[in-house]
Design a protein around this motif. Structure first.
Motif, mmCIF file in Angstrom:
data_model
loop_
_atom_site.group_PDB
_atom_site.id
_atom_site.type_symbol
_atom_site.label_atom_id
_atom_site.label_comp_id
_atom_site.label_asym_id
_atom_site.label_seq_id
_atom_site.Cartn_x
_atom_site.Cartn_y
_atom_site.Cartn_z
ATOM 1 N N ARG A 1 59.472 18.595 35.150
ATOM 2 C CA ARG A 1 59.917 18.824 33.769
ATOM 3 C C ARG A 1 61.438 18.715 33.735
ATOM 4 O O ARG A 1 62.123 19.034 34.699
ATOM 5 C CB ARG A 1 59.433 20.162 33.242
ATOM 6 C CG ARG A 1 59.801 21.339 34.085
ATOM 7 C CD ARG A 1 58.976 22.562 33.730
ATOM 8 N NE ARG A 1 59.197 23.561 34.757
ATOM 9 C CZ ARG A 1 59.494 24.802 34.522
ATOM 10 N NH1 ARG A 1 59.583 25.246 33.298
ATOM 11 N NH2 ARG A 1 59.681 25.643 35.503
ATOM 12 N N LEU A 2 61.930 18.243 32.618
ATOM 13 C CA LEU A 2 63.364 18.077 32.429
ATOM 14 C C LEU A 2 63.914 19.393 31.899
ATOM 15 O O LEU A 2 63.457 19.893 30.872
ATOM 16 C CB LEU A 2 63.634 16.936 31.446
ATOM 17 C CG LEU A 2 65.084 16.516 31.267
ATOM 18 C CD1 LEU A 2 65.655 15.951 32.574
ATOM 19 C CD2 LEU A 2 65.202 15.473 30.160
ATOM 20 N N CYS A 3 64.898 19.954 32.615
ATOM 21 C CA CYS A 3 65.374 21.296 32.298
ATOM 22 C C CYS A 3 66.887 21.355 32.145
ATOM 23 O O CYS A 3 67.616 20.553 32.714
ATOM 24 C CB CYS A 3 64.972 22.260 33.414
ATOM 25 S SG CYS A 3 63.194 22.445 33.617
ATOM 26 N N LEU A 4 67.311 22.357 31.393
ATOM 27 C CA LEU A 4 68.713 22.738 31.314
ATOM 28 C C LEU A 4 68.919 23.781 32.403
ATOM 29 O O LEU A 4 68.241 24.806 32.421
ATOM 30 C CB LEU A 4 69.028 23.327 29.936
ATOM 31 C CG LEU A 4 70.451 23.845 29.728
ATOM 32 C CD1 LEU A 4 71.463 22.703 29.817
ATOM 33 C CD2 LEU A 4 70.559 24.535 28.373
ATOM 34 N N LEU A 5 69.849 23.500 33.322
ATOM 35 C CA LEU A 5 70.074 24.353 34.478
ATOM 36 C C LEU A 5 71.471 24.948 34.452
ATOM 37 O O LEU A 5 72.399 24.314 33.947
ATOM 38 C CB LEU A 5 69.924 23.534 35.771
ATOM 39 C CG LEU A 5 68.633 22.760 35.941
ATOM 40 C CD1 LEU A 5 68.724 21.840 37.143
ATOM 41 C CD2 LEU A 5 67.458 23.709 36.067
ATOM 42 N N GLY A 6 71.600 26.130 35.001
ATOM 43 C CA GLY A 6 72.907 26.760 35.105
ATOM 44 C C GLY A 6 72.928 27.726 36.268
ATOM 45 O O GLY A 6 71.910 27.962 36.916
ATOM 46 N N PRO A 7 74.078 28.308 36.536
ATOM 47 C CA PRO A 7 74.233 29.226 37.664
ATOM 48 C C PRO A 7 73.320 30.445 37.540
ATOM 49 O O PRO A 7 73.131 30.983 36.457
ATOM 50 C CB PRO A 7 75.700 29.656 37.591
ATOM 51 C CG PRO A 7 76.369 28.655 36.710
ATOM 52 C CD PRO A 7 75.323 28.119 35.789
ATOM 53 N N GLU A 8 72.765 30.866 38.679
ATOM 54 C CA GLU A 8 71.931 32.066 38.721
ATOM 55 C C GLU A 8 72.678 33.288 38.231
ATOM 56 O O GLU A 8 72.141 34.113 37.525
ATOM 57 C CB GLU A 8 71.474 32.344 40.159
ATOM 58 C CG GLU A 8 70.207 31.733 40.543
ATOM 59 C CD GLU A 8 69.816 32.117 41.965
ATOM 60 O OE1 GLU A 8 70.595 32.789 42.679
ATOM 61 O OE2 GLU A 8 68.718 31.730 42.363
ATOM 62 N N VAL B 1 63.108 19.143 37.336
ATOM 63 C CA VAL B 1 62.728 20.174 38.290
ATOM 64 C C VAL B 1 61.270 19.918 38.641
ATOM 65 O O VAL B 1 60.413 19.828 37.757
ATOM 66 C CB VAL B 1 62.899 21.590 37.699
ATOM 67 C CG1 VAL B 1 62.377 22.644 38.669
ATOM 68 C CG2 VAL B 1 64.351 21.843 37.344
ATOM 69 N N TYR B 2 61.023 19.781 39.924
ATOM 70 C CA TYR B 2 59.657 19.525 40.383
ATOM 71 C C TYR B 2 59.206 20.667 41.287
ATOM 72 O O TYR B 2 58.480 21.538 40.864
ATOM 73 C CB TYR B 2 59.599 18.170 41.089
ATOM 74 C CG TYR B 2 58.209 17.730 41.465
ATOM 75 C CD1 TYR B 2 57.215 17.589 40.507
ATOM 76 C CD2 TYR B 2 57.890 17.468 42.780
ATOM 77 C CE1 TYR B 2 55.940 17.182 40.854
ATOM 78 C CE2 TYR B 2 56.621 17.059 43.137
ATOM 79 C CZ TYR B 2 55.655 16.932 42.173
ATOM 80 O OH TYR B 2 54.389 16.525 42.517
ATOM 81 N N SER B 3 59.705 20.720 42.489
ATOM 82 C CA SER B 3 59.313 21.797 43.401
ATOM 83 C C SER B 3 60.209 23.022 43.244
ATOM 84 O O SER B 3 59.822 24.131 43.609
ATOM 85 C CB SER B 3 59.371 21.312 44.851
ATOM 86 O OG SER B 3 60.718 21.078 45.230
ATOM 87 N N GLY B 4 61.430 22.827 42.746
ATOM 88 C CA GLY B 4 62.380 23.924 42.612
ATOM 89 C C GLY B 4 63.267 24.101 43.830
ATOM 90 O O GLY B 4 64.159 24.950 43.852
ATOM 91 N N ARG B 5 63.066 23.276 44.867
ATOM 92 C CA ARG B 5 63.841 23.397 46.102
ATOM 93 C C ARG B 5 65.341 23.262 45.850
ATOM 94 O O ARG B 5 66.132 24.095 46.297
ATOM 95 C CB ARG B 5 63.383 22.342 47.117
ATOM 96 C CG ARG B 5 64.155 22.380 48.435
ATOM 97 C CD ARG B 5 63.741 21.256 49.377
ATOM 98 N NE ARG B 5 63.730 19.942 48.762
ATOM 99 C CZ ARG B 5 64.809 19.161 48.613
ATOM 100 N NH1 ARG B 5 65.986 19.573 49.028
ATOM 101 N NH2 ARG B 5 64.694 17.969 48.053
#
Length: 190
Positions: free
Chosen positions: A75-82, A148-152
């Motif tokens: 899935r296509l995601c918006l990502l940012g710092p934890e 994001v696929y596996s999340g690795r």
């Protein structure tokens, strides 16, 4: 058919629909353009087809849609710092960041642009080939748009998913839309 590693393993499915086709490997994101330009058939991911449609082009048509053949779907995601708790102020994202620097793969510029436009967020896209998630660590971007696929990778980069932009994973068989070819164009006058 796609040479992208995430899609290539499903190229055998394309041969089931077009058994006598001679297969040519190209980047999956180029397939919609090539089908529009040269005709024949193309086999790629639905996300790449949807990005083509989000660009405003429509010279190809969907012949067949296959749901993602595995349990875990990309899935296509918006990502940012934890460490940022962006989810708590996601509705006010624009007012929090102002003009957001977004690292985005050249494959998803149109889907990302449509997403930010729909949200009403100001975004300055930092477009590049691959490794967009690492741009946050290098301080070249505030957030990233990536698959994001596996999340690795997001675990390695200490990122979290802030929002899902596109999650209708699947594979598509495309062909040129000949219905509108050689159709006279009507010009409307005032």
């Amino acid at each position: 058919v796609s040479e992208n590693s995430g899609l290539q393993r499903f190229n055998y499915l394309a041969q089931q629909f077009v058994p006598r086709a001679q297969l040519q490997l190209v980047r999956g994101e180029k397939i919609p353009e090539l089908v529009e330009k040269y005709g024949n058939y193309g086999w790629t991911g639905n996300d790449l087809y949807q990005d083509y449609l989000a660009s405003g082009r429509n010279g190809i048509k969907l012949r067949r849609f296959i749901s993602w053949p595995e349990k875990i779907m990309p899935r296509l995601c918006l990502l940012g710092p934890e460490e940022e708790a962006l989810s708590s102020y996601l509705p006010n994202f624009y007012s929090y960041f102002g003009k957001v620097r977004v690292a985005v793969s050249d494959k998803y510029v149109n889907l990302a642009s449509a997403y930010f436009l729909q949200k009403g967020w100001g975004a300055s896209l930092v477009v590049q080939e691959g490794q967009v998630d690492r741009q946050i660590r290098f301080s070249n971007a505030d957030v990233a748009v990536d698959i994001v696929y596996s999340g690795r990778t997001i675990r390695e980069e200490k990122l979290q998913i802030y929002d899902t932009i596109f999650d209708r994973a699947g594979l598509v068989l495309l062909t040129k839309d000949t219905k509108n070819l050689n159709k006279p164009t009507t010009i409307l006058e005032d």
